[in-house]
Each structure stands twice: as C-alpha cells, then as structure tokens.
Design a protein around this motif. Sequence first.
Motif, PDB file in Angstrom:
ATOM      1  N   GLY A  67      20.993 -10.540   4.624  1.00 18.44           N
ATOM      2  CA  GLY A  67      21.525  -9.976   3.391  1.00 18.44           C
ATOM      3  C   GLY A  67      22.677  -9.017   3.625  1.00 18.44           C
ATOM      4  N   LEU A  68      22.536  -8.140   4.604  1.00 20.04           N
ATOM      5  CA  LEU A  68      23.619  -7.197   4.909  1.00 20.04           C
ATOM      6  C   LEU A  68      24.869  -7.925   5.393  1.00 20.04           C
ATOM      7  CD1 LEU A  68      21.696  -4.278   6.661  1.00 20.04           C
ATOM      8  CD2 LEU A  68      22.769  -4.269   4.391  1.00 20.04           C
ATOM      9  N   GLY A  69      24.673  -8.954   6.196  1.00 20.78           N
ATOM     10  CA  GLY A  69      25.816  -9.735   6.658  1.00 20.78           C
ATOM     11  C   GLY A  69      26.532 -10.427   5.517  1.00 20.78           C
ATOM     12  N   LEU A  70      25.768 -11.015   4.597  1.00 21.10           N
ATOM     13  CA  LEU A  70      26.388 -11.682   3.446  1.00 21.10           C
ATOM     14  C   LEU A  70      27.079 -10.696   2.521  1.00 21.10           C
ATOM     15  CD1 LEU A  70      23.703 -14.383   2.660  1.00 21.10           C
ATOM     16  CD2 LEU A  70      25.981 -14.720   3.614  1.00 21.10           C
ATOM     17  N   ILE A  71      26.510  -9.505   2.342  1.00 24.98           N
ATOM     18  CA  ILE A  71      27.170  -8.475   1.537  1.00 24.98           C
ATOM     19  C   ILE A  71      28.472  -8.045   2.206  1.00 24.98           C
ATOM     20  CG2 ILE A  71      26.991  -6.070   0.765  1.00 24.98           C
ATOM     21  CD1 ILE A  71      24.013  -6.653   0.202  1.00 24.98           C
TER      22      ILE A  71
END
Length: 92
Positions: A67-71
Amino acid sequence: MKRAFRKYHRAIALIISLPVALTVITGMIVTMVGEWGINIGLTRGFLLSLHTGEIFHLQGIYPILNGLGLIGLLVTGLSMSGLFDKKKQRTD
C-alpha cells in the motif's frame, strides 16, 4: 522538481513491481481456483499464503508495504503529470 520525482518514481517502481505483481497474479489465480473450479495443481491455501505474504512470514507488514509503495507511485506520478501546475493566465 519533476526530475527528482521521476527519479523517486523509477526507484519505487523497481522496488515494488515484484511484490505487487505477485499479489495481483496470485489474487486472480485464487479467484479462478476457488470460484470457477479451475485445477492448476496448486491448492487454494498455498495460493492464499503466497498472496498474503504468509509464506515469507511477512503477513503483518506485506499489505502495508504494498500500500505504501502504491501510494508513493500515485503521488509521484500525479506530481509529474502536470495536473497541479499553476497555469499562467493569458493577458490579451
């Protein structure tokens, strides 16, 4: 500024491409095995443990990292798109 975001975007994309691809592919295969009854020789439980990162003992942090990578990709990609650039008003 855009050059820095391109650099960050490229780095994030290289790091996160494998985990996100693994999550997407295993999620699709789990659906095909569970809902459509397709037999590919792998159990649904094994596929789910691969999908959630449990097989690597990362089940607690794997979704958060994805999730952090996609954000990060979303933020850097939108900033490079020029959607938020201030437009100069034309004076005629």
